[in-house]
Design a protein around this motif. Structure first.
Motif, PDB file in Angstrom:
ATOM      1  N   ILE A 264      -5.803  -3.737  11.843  1.00 40.85           N
ATOM      2  CA  ILE A 264      -4.909  -2.879  12.626  1.00 40.85           C
ATOM      3  C   ILE A 264      -5.762  -1.942  13.472  1.00 40.85           C
ATOM      4  O   ILE A 264      -6.809  -1.472  13.017  1.00 40.85           O
ATOM      5  CB  ILE A 264      -4.003  -2.026  11.720  1.00 40.85           C
ATOM      6  N   ALA A 265      -5.306  -1.657  14.689  1.00 43.68           N
ATOM      7  CA  ALA A 265      -6.008  -0.698  15.533  1.00 43.68           C
ATOM      8  C   ALA A 265      -4.999  -0.028  16.454  1.00 43.68           C
ATOM      9  O   ALA A 265      -3.934  -0.590  16.760  1.00 43.68           O
ATOM     10  CB  ALA A 265      -7.103  -1.373  16.356  1.00 43.68           C
ATOM     11  N   GLY A 266      -5.332   1.189  16.902  1.00 46.60           N
ATOM     12  CA  GLY A 266      -4.428   1.885  17.795  1.00 46.60           C
ATOM     13  C   GLY A 266      -5.125   2.977  18.584  1.00 46.60           C
ATOM     14  O   GLY A 266      -6.189   3.478  18.182  1.00 46.60           O
ATOM     15  N   TYR A 267      -4.529   3.326  19.710  1.00 44.58           N
ATOM     16  CA  TYR A 267      -5.046   4.405  20.557  1.00 44.58           C
ATOM     17  C   TYR A 267      -3.864   5.114  21.204  1.00 44.58           C
ATOM     18  O   TYR A 267      -2.896   4.475  21.639  1.00 44.58           O
ATOM     19  CB  TYR A 267      -5.969   3.863  21.644  1.00 44.58           C
ATOM     20  N   SER A 268      -3.935   6.458  21.279  1.00 45.97           N
ATOM     21  CA  SER A 268      -2.854   7.218  21.893  1.00 45.97           C
ATOM     22  C   SER A 268      -3.401   8.250  22.859  1.00 45.97           C
ATOM     23  O   SER A 268      -4.528   8.737  22.714  1.00 45.97           O
ATOM     24  CB  SER A 268      -2.024   7.926  20.808  1.00 45.97           C
TER      25      SER A 268
ATOM     26  N   PHE B 211       0.840  -1.199   0.000  1.00 48.06           N
ATOM     27  CA  PHE B 211       0.000   0.000   0.000  1.00 48.06           C
ATOM     28  C   PHE B 211       0.872   1.245   0.000  1.00 48.06           C
ATOM     29  O   PHE B 211       1.887   1.308   0.681  1.00 48.06           O
ATOM     30  CB  PHE B 211      -0.909   0.001   1.231  1.00 48.06           C
ATOM     31  N   GLN B 212       0.443   2.264  -0.748  1.00 48.95           N
ATOM     32  CA  GLN B 212       1.183   3.508  -0.777  1.00 48.95           C
ATOM     33  C   GLN B 212       0.753   4.455   0.337  1.00 48.95           C
ATOM     34  O   GLN B 212       1.584   5.166   0.895  1.00 48.95           O
ATOM     35  CB  GLN B 212       1.022   4.192  -2.138  1.00 48.95           C
ATOM     36  N   ASN B 213      -0.542   4.484   0.655  1.00 50.55           N
ATOM     37  CA  ASN B 213      -1.006   5.384   1.700  1.00 50.55           C
ATOM     38  C   ASN B 213      -0.521   4.887   3.059  1.00 50.55           C
ATOM     39  O   ASN B 213      -0.734   3.724   3.429  1.00 50.55           O
ATOM     40  CB  ASN B 213      -2.526   5.486   1.691  1.00 50.55           C
ATOM     41  N   LEU B 214       0.126   5.780   3.809  1.00 53.17           N
ATOM     42  CA  LEU B 214       0.728   5.368   5.073  1.00 53.17           C
ATOM     43  C   LEU B 214      -0.294   4.929   6.109  1.00 53.17           C
ATOM     44  O   LEU B 214       0.028   4.161   7.022  1.00 53.17           O
ATOM     45  CB  LEU B 214       1.575   6.512   5.640  1.00 53.17           C
ATOM     46  N   ALA B 215      -1.541   5.377   5.975  1.00 57.42           N
ATOM     47  CA  ALA B 215      -2.566   4.996   6.935  1.00 57.42           C
ATOM     48  C   ALA B 215      -2.895   3.514   6.860  1.00 57.42           C
ATOM     49  O   ALA B 215      -3.439   2.946   7.814  1.00 57.42           O
ATOM     50  CB  ALA B 215      -3.836   5.811   6.689  1.00 57.42           C
ATOM     51  N   LEU B 216      -2.567   2.864   5.741  1.00 53.11           N
ATOM     52  CA  LEU B 216      -2.899   1.455   5.537  1.00 53.11           C
ATOM     53  C   LEU B 216      -1.711   0.539   5.792  1.00 53.11           C
ATOM     54  O   LEU B 216      -1.839  -0.679   5.707  1.00 53.11           O
ATOM     55  CB  LEU B 216      -3.426   1.250   4.114  1.00 53.11           C
ATOM     56  N   GLN B 217      -0.569   1.129   6.120  1.00 52.69           N
ATOM     57  CA  GLN B 217       0.623   0.334   6.386  1.00 52.69           C
ATOM     58  C   GLN B 217       0.757  -0.035   7.864  1.00 52.69           C
ATOM     59  O   GLN B 217       1.236  -1.117   8.194  1.00 52.69           O
ATOM     60  CB  GLN B 217       1.866   1.104   5.931  1.00 52.69           C
ATOM     61  N   SER B 218       0.347   0.878   8.741  1.00 52.69           N
ATOM     62  CA  SER B 218       0.375   0.619  10.182  1.00 52.69           C
ATOM     63  C   SER B 218      -0.451   1.703  10.854  1.00 52.69           C
ATOM     64  O   SER B 218      -0.906   2.654  10.204  1.00 52.69           O
ATOM     65  CB  SER B 218       1.807   0.629  10.729  1.00 52.69           C
ATOM     66  N   SER B 219      -0.647   1.558  12.154  1.00 54.79           N
ATOM     67  CA  SER B 219      -1.451   2.542  12.871  1.00 54.79           C
ATOM     68  C   SER B 219      -0.711   3.872  12.967  1.00 54.79           C
ATOM     69  O   SER B 219       0.481   3.919  13.308  1.00 54.79           O
ATOM     70  CB  SER B 219      -1.769   2.044  14.283  1.00 54.79           C
TER      71      SER B 219
END
Length: 425
Positions: A327-331, A212-220
């Motif tokens: 993938i999921a994440g919280y900060s 994937f080129q879009n960084l949002a789809l590579q990792s959280s």
């Protein structure tokens, strides 16, 4: 907790990107160009060691040029002799990306090129499980006839997630690190100028050059994203199914800058990731569950408070064809672009029958809630089709669709068409 988060780089397992040929296992040495066997890399996405092995696979393309392949075969034979004699592996690559958006507040086109010279040199324990090697990468990134590179295109319509990993920082040494394995490869450590991104929360399609080129789809994007700078890491394989990776990075690092310019601030990004591999070791790059906890120090000059967060990833390969992932994440804090996000995706290996290689079709969708409360939630999706045009020449057309660009209400949705080319030798 942050004292325990001592290293972020080296990891355990074969977590790496999907190869150029298919979702199945890497080719044996007889099907390689320079005899570079598959390595048990610890990274995903932008990895020197994985580039060396994956790009060396002999892959048939849609077109065949026997005379050209014969002409270049002495080059690959020389690389094999060099590795057999000295332990030095070398790889060159040229890649370009062109993207165009249908709506914009400014520029509508962006094109970028990347040239890379990279390699690994085994200087200790060659031929054993306890090798010590020096890895390096010298690259040049530039625009190709457009005012901006693909990394800046999304900002032209109010997006906050880069639509491509092609920037324009010029020439830089982006990796120079020592990697060491001990105790039959179960314990590893690494140190030097390295990436803080590719070690955690990545899946087999986390690559701006292959996936994937879009960084949002590579990792959280709920975890911080410092550039390549000084870092160190350790990893230990507790059992064949469970391992842990811990690391520390310069939180102010900029990829193209001198790493000594920022390390003196002593502001660090700490991370620990637990990995579970439900199947056999040869499938670790696909069959994996990752749970990461991170903490970043307060960045005084940037006015960013101390922050922390957690990310999760699970992926599995079925029948050497279907590759779903989530993938999921919280900060907590403003160290990362997103406060929370979630991505679901699917990769499909397509049997082309008329040639050895399989093509790859993949699509994914991401929802993200920005850390900045003034921005609106953004939905990002992408579909791409990757195929080998000729040996060592890979083409990937793609389409991205963004709903509700976070930083602008001028558009409800934007479409980005892209074309990526990769040439390796």
């Amino acid at each position: 907790m942050r004292r325990f988060l001592i290293s972020c780089l080296s990891g355990v397992g074969l977590s790496c990107l999907i190869g150029a040929a298919s979702f199945s296992q890497g080719s044996p040495e007889t099907n390689t160009l320079s005899g570079y066997s598959q390595t048990s890399s610890l990274e995903t996405g932008d990895s020197v060691t994985e580039d060396l092995s994956i790009d060396d696979e002999r892959v048939d393309g849609v077109l065949s040029f026997p005379r050209a392949e014969k002409f270049f075969s002495p080059w690959f034979d020389w690389k094999k002799r060099l590795n057999d004699k000295t332990g030095l592996k070398l790889q060159f690559s040229l890649q370009s990306s062109h993207q165009e958006v249908n709506r914009s507040l400014g520029e509508t086109n962006a094109a970028g090129g990347r040239f890379q010279l990279q390699g690994s040199w085994v200087l200790v324990g060659r031929g054993t499980k306890n090798e010590g090697q020096l890895t390096f990468r010298l690259e040049n990134r530039t625009t190709l006839g457009t005012p901006i590179p693909p990394t800046s295109l999304a900002y032209q319509y109010g997006g906050v997630k880069p639509s491509g990993g092609f920037s324009d920082f010029g020439t830089a040494l982006t990796e120079f690190a020592w990697r060491q394995s001990l105790f039959d490869g179960k314990f590893r450590f690494v140190g030097g100028k390295i990436s803080a991104l590719s070690w955690y929360n990545g899946h087999a399609l986390s690559s701006s050059l292959r996936g994937f080129q879009n960084l949002a789809l590579q990792s959280s994007l709920t975890k911080p994203s410092p550039g390549r700078g000084f870092g160190a890491g350790v990893a230990y394989e507790i059992t064949p199914h469970f391992g842990v990776v811990a690391g520390i990075h310069d939180a102010n690092a900029k990829t193209a800058d001198n790493p000594f310019d920022t390390i003196g601030k002593r502001e660090f990004y700490h991370s620990i990731e637990f990995r579970y591999w439900p199947t056999t070791p040869d499938r670790r790059r696909w069959d994996v569950v990752r749970l990461q906890f991170w903490h970043q120090d307060k960045l005084k000059e940037k006015g960013i408070p101390a922050s922390q967060g957690v990310t999760f990833l699970a992926s599995r390969l079925f029948d050497d064809k279907w590759f779903p992932f989530v993938i999921a994440g919280y900060s907590d804090g403003n160290a990362s672009l997103m406060k929370s996000d979630m991505t679901v995706g699917l990769g499909i290996s397509l049997n082309t029958k008329h040639r050895v290689s399989n093509d790859a079709l993949a699509f994914a969708v991401n929802w993200g809630q920005p850390s900045n409360k003034l921005l609106r939630d953004q939905i990002t999706s992408e579909v791409f089709y990757r195929f080998t045009l000729a040996q060592n020449v890979v083409i990937t057309p793609s389409i991205q669709w963004v709903k509700n660009p976070a930083a602008s209400t001028a558009f409800d949705d934007v479409i980005t068409a892209g074309l990526r080319l990769r040439l390796t030798f």
